[in-house]
Write a protein that holds these residues in place. Structure first.
Motif, PDB file in Angstrom:
ATOM      1  N   LEU A  22      39.426  33.134  49.083  1.00 54.58           N
ATOM      2  CA  LEU A  22      39.719  34.513  49.491  1.00 54.58           C
ATOM      3  C   LEU A  22      39.723  35.409  48.260  1.00 54.58           C
ATOM      4  O   LEU A  22      40.721  35.520  47.543  1.00 54.58           O
ATOM      5  CB  LEU A  22      41.070  34.587  50.223  1.00 54.58           C
ATOM      6  N   ASP A  23      38.579  36.055  48.044  1.00 53.97           N
ATOM      7  CA  ASP A  23      38.440  36.924  46.876  1.00 53.97           C
ATOM      8  C   ASP A  23      38.858  38.343  47.257  1.00 53.97           C
ATOM      9  O   ASP A  23      38.494  38.842  48.325  1.00 53.97           O
ATOM     10  CB  ASP A  23      36.973  36.924  46.433  1.00 53.97           C
ATOM     11  N   GLY A  24      39.663  38.953  46.386  1.00 57.44           N
ATOM     12  CA  GLY A  24      40.113  40.310  46.701  1.00 57.44           C
ATOM     13  C   GLY A  24      41.350  40.293  47.580  1.00 57.44           C
ATOM     14  O   GLY A  24      41.657  41.257  48.287  1.00 57.44           O
ATOM     15  N   SER A  25      42.101  39.185  47.504  1.00 55.51           N
ATOM     16  CA  SER A  25      43.212  39.032  48.468  1.00 55.51           C
ATOM     17  C   SER A  25      44.288  40.099  48.303  1.00 55.51           C
ATOM     18  O   SER A  25      45.081  40.333  49.213  1.00 55.51           O
ATOM     19  CB  SER A  25      43.840  37.635  48.352  1.00 55.51           C
ATOM     20  N   SER A  26      44.266  40.788  47.146  1.00 58.71           N
ATOM     21  CA  SER A  26      45.246  41.887  47.019  1.00 58.71           C
ATOM     22  C   SER A  26      44.907  43.027  47.986  1.00 58.71           C
ATOM     23  O   SER A  26      45.703  43.935  48.206  1.00 58.71           O
ATOM     24  CB  SER A  26      45.252  42.408  45.578  1.00 58.71           C
ATOM     25  N   ASN A  27      43.718  42.947  48.606  1.00 56.13           N
ATOM     26  CA  ASN A  27      43.348  43.981  49.587  1.00 56.13           C
ATOM     27  C   ASN A  27      43.796  43.636  51.003  1.00 56.13           C
ATOM     28  O   ASN A  27      43.669  44.453  51.918  1.00 56.13           O
ATOM     29  CB  ASN A  27      41.812  44.172  49.595  1.00 56.13           C
ATOM     30  N   SER A  34      37.531  44.166  44.780  1.00 54.86           N
ATOM     31  CA  SER A  34      37.076  42.938  45.443  1.00 54.86           C
ATOM     32  C   SER A  34      35.654  42.695  44.978  1.00 54.86           C
ATOM     33  O   SER A  34      34.737  43.438  45.350  1.00 54.86           O
ATOM     34  CB  SER A  34      37.105  43.088  46.966  1.00 54.86           C
ATOM     35  N   MET A  35      35.492  41.657  44.154  1.00 54.15           N
ATOM     36  CA  MET A  35      34.155  41.416  43.556  1.00 54.15           C
ATOM     37  C   MET A  35      33.092  41.267  44.623  1.00 54.15           C
ATOM     38  O   MET A  35      31.968  41.766  44.469  1.00 54.15           O
ATOM     39  CB  MET A  35      34.205  40.163  42.679  1.00 54.15           C
ATOM     40  N   VAL A  36      33.454  40.617  45.745  1.00 48.07           N
ATOM     41  CA  VAL A  36      32.457  40.416  46.813  1.00 48.07           C
ATOM     42  C   VAL A  36      31.948  41.760  47.320  1.00 48.07           C
ATOM     43  O   VAL A  36      30.736  41.959  47.488  1.00 48.07           O
ATOM     44  CB  VAL A  36      33.066  39.594  47.968  1.00 48.07           C
ATOM     45  N   MET A  94      31.145  45.753  36.269  1.00 47.48           N
ATOM     46  CA  MET A  94      31.607  45.252  34.968  1.00 47.48           C
ATOM     47  C   MET A  94      33.067  44.841  35.035  1.00 47.48           C
ATOM     48  O   MET A  94      33.922  45.632  35.473  1.00 47.48           O
ATOM     49  CB  MET A  94      31.463  46.361  33.908  1.00 47.48           C
ATOM     50  N   TYR A  95      33.360  43.592  34.664  1.00 45.27           N
ATOM     51  CA  TYR A  95      34.725  43.211  34.340  1.00 45.27           C
ATOM     52  C   TYR A  95      34.656  42.591  32.946  1.00 45.27           C
ATOM     53  O   TYR A  95      34.528  41.376  32.800  1.00 45.27           O
ATOM     54  CB  TYR A  95      35.382  42.271  35.341  1.00 45.27           C
ATOM     55  N   PRO A  96      34.588  43.410  31.907  1.00 48.01           N
ATOM     56  CA  PRO A  96      34.272  42.941  30.560  1.00 48.01           C
ATOM     57  C   PRO A  96      35.469  42.268  29.890  1.00 48.01           C
ATOM     58  O   PRO A  96      36.595  42.318  30.398  1.00 48.01           O
ATOM     59  CB  PRO A  96      33.909  44.228  29.827  1.00 48.01           C
TER      60      PRO A  96
HETATM   61  P1  AFP Z   1      42.414  39.063  43.726  1.00 50.48           P
HETATM   62  O1  AFP Z   1      41.675  38.029  44.522  1.00 50.48           O
HETATM   63  O2  AFP Z   1      43.626  38.534  43.038  1.00 50.48           O
HETATM   64  O3  AFP Z   1      42.674  40.314  44.503  1.00 50.48           O
HETATM   65  O4  AFP Z   1      41.440  39.463  42.506  1.00 50.48           O
HETATM   66  C1  AFP Z   1      40.175  39.989  42.856  1.00 50.48           C
HETATM   67  C2  AFP Z   1      39.337  39.936  41.603  1.00 50.48           C
HETATM   68  O5  AFP Z   1      39.312  38.631  41.091  1.00 50.48           O
HETATM   69  C3  AFP Z   1      37.925  40.447  41.865  1.00 50.48           C
HETATM   70  O6  AFP Z   1      37.495  40.206  43.157  1.00 50.48           O
HETATM   71  C4  AFP Z   1      38.051  41.914  41.591  1.00 50.48           C
HETATM   72  O7  AFP Z   1      36.829  42.502  41.169  1.00 50.48           O
HETATM   73  C5  AFP Z   1      39.078  41.954  40.465  1.00 50.48           C
HETATM   74  O8  AFP Z   1      39.899  40.794  40.625  1.00 50.48           O
HETATM   75  C6  AFP Z   1      39.955  43.171  40.545  1.00 50.48           C
HETATM   76  O9  AFP Z   1      40.735  43.142  39.363  1.00 50.48           O
HETATM   77  P2  AFP Z   1      41.771  44.335  39.108  1.00 50.48           P
HETATM   78  O10 AFP Z   1      42.893  44.130  40.110  1.00 50.48           O
HETATM   79  O11 AFP Z   1      42.215  44.143  37.688  1.00 50.48           O
HETATM   80  O12 AFP Z   1      41.049  45.628  39.316  1.00 50.48           O
END
Ligand code: AFP
Length: 364
Positions: A119-124, A250-252, A266-268
């Motif tokens: 689950l990528d972006g689960s903070s959403n 959410s990278m996806v 970019m996530y540098p």
């Molecule tokens: P979560 O899965 O913990 O929400 O993280 C998502 C992620 O790995 C990727 O999908 C996002 O592009 C990136 O983190 C967002 O990171 P920031 O919260 O630092 O913006």
């Protein structure tokens, strides 16, 4: 292949089982069908939203010390249960599991390795935002019945035989590559089929859209600050055209937008947590996304090297990620090279701050 008619199963049979492709190997189709089943099950759970009683924190942390959402745990279990039984896998690795998951002895072992972020972006999740699942498939090169350890997974991303993601948005889509381009399938929910709707996705080489978490700007390296500043300067600066910015966390969702209309994500590397080489994990985020992006004609680099060439050293290793439209990613790579060689002085001279009045002309 016909958009709107070809199902995922038909695509896999035609691509892998009928017409051998470079990555052809028996059983890969069946494994990808198991992954698709996990994605359908996750989609069904997610669409229940708060009614499913799975929102909120699991009151636990994962291997990275990050708080786990209940759905992080639930989706991880779905992937394991859907994929462990079928005699196709030798082992699995997940963002949500610290160690390699060995296939229980009660099940037959197979010849593939699966790494995934369930689950990528689960903070959403709690804000009903777009989330996804990401997966990567390697062929196990060890002895068939030998115990599979961490080293089996520590292979460069160019060795992947398949990669993909699910995006759980207004529609659920599976975007997949087995080395013959990048293709998108939409879930026909009432029938339960993934139907080909986006065959041979191609990323536009140019773009006016970039995605980065600007709140980290003071921690970035100069080449990244230089690129983003030029985008912000728009038509008043050396790029001579305006840019747009997006950040969905959410990278996806970011990668899907780039596959659909171009852009740069970019996530540098940043000095915020210098021990970390960026935020995103190599094995089950950067590598599968880079495979899909390259198969769609885009580029994916750390800033200094091709992501698919990075030699992993640890299961949950992180890397800087810069991916998307070819010409923009090449430009950012060029800026990193100029910085490393000390040739970008006009852009970082104290006299002009991060900008200079003497900007070289860019032909591209
Ligand atoms: P979560 O899965 O913990 O929400 O993280 C998502 C992620 O790995 C990727 O999908 C996002 O592009 C990136 O983190 C967002 O990171 P920031 O919260 O630092 O913006």
């Amino acid at each position: 292949m016909l958009d709107g008619r070809t199902t995922l199963s038909k695509f896999l049979i035609d691509t892998l089982d009928r017409e051998p492709c470079p990555a052809q190997a028996a059983g890969l189709s069946a494994l990808l069908i198991d992954v698709a089943a996990a994605i359908k099950a996750i989609s069904a759970v997610l669409t229940r939203g708060a009614l499913g009683g799975q929102h909120g924190s699991a009151q636990s942390v994962n291997t990275h010390g990050e708080e786990q959402k209940k759905l992080d745990v639930v989706t991880n279990e779905i992937f394991v249960q859907q994929c462990e039984w079928d005699g196709l896998l030798a082992a699995m690795v997940s963002e949500e599991m610290e160690e390699v998951y060995a296939i229980p002895k009660v099940y037959p072992r197979g010849e593939y390795l699966l790494a995934f972020d369930p689950l990528d972006g689960s903070s959403n999740i709690d804000i009903n935002g777009v989330v996804g699942s990401i997966f990567s498939v390697l062929r196990n090169t060890g002895e068939p019945q030998a115990q599979v350890g961490e080293s089996a997974f520590l292979r460069p991303g160019r060795e992947q035989v398949a990669a993909g993601y699910a995006i759980y948005g207004p529609s659920t889509m599976l975007v997949l590559s087995v080395g013959t381009g990048t293709h998108g399938f939409t879930l026909e929910r009432d029938v339960g089929n993934f139907v080909l709707t986006h065959s041979n996705i191609r990323i536009p080489e140019e773009t006016e859209e970039f995605a980065i978490n600007v709140s980290n700007e003071r921690f970035w390296e100069p080449p990244v600050r230089r690129y983003v500043q030029e985008c912000k300067d728009g038509r008043t600066g050396c790029r001579q055209r305006d840019f747009n910015m997006r950040w969905i966390a959410s990278m996806v969702a970011e990668v899907h937008r780039i596959l659909m209309r171009g852009g740069v994500f970019m996530y540098p590397r940043d000095s915020k947590t210098s021990a970390m080489e960026g935020r995103l994990r190599l094995l089950y985020e950067a590598n599968p996304m880079s495979f899909l992006v390259e198969q769609a004609g885009g580029h994916a680099i750390t800033g200094r090297e091709r992501i698919l060439d990075v030699q992993p050293r640890r299961l949950h290793e992180r890397v800087p990620v810069i991916l998307g439209s070819k010409q923009e990613v090449e430009r950012i790579g060029r800026y990193h090279g100029e910085y490393d060689r000390g040739e970008d002085k006009p852009f970082t001279s104290p006299l002009f701050g991060t900008r200079s009045l003497f900007l070289p002309d860019f032909t591209a």
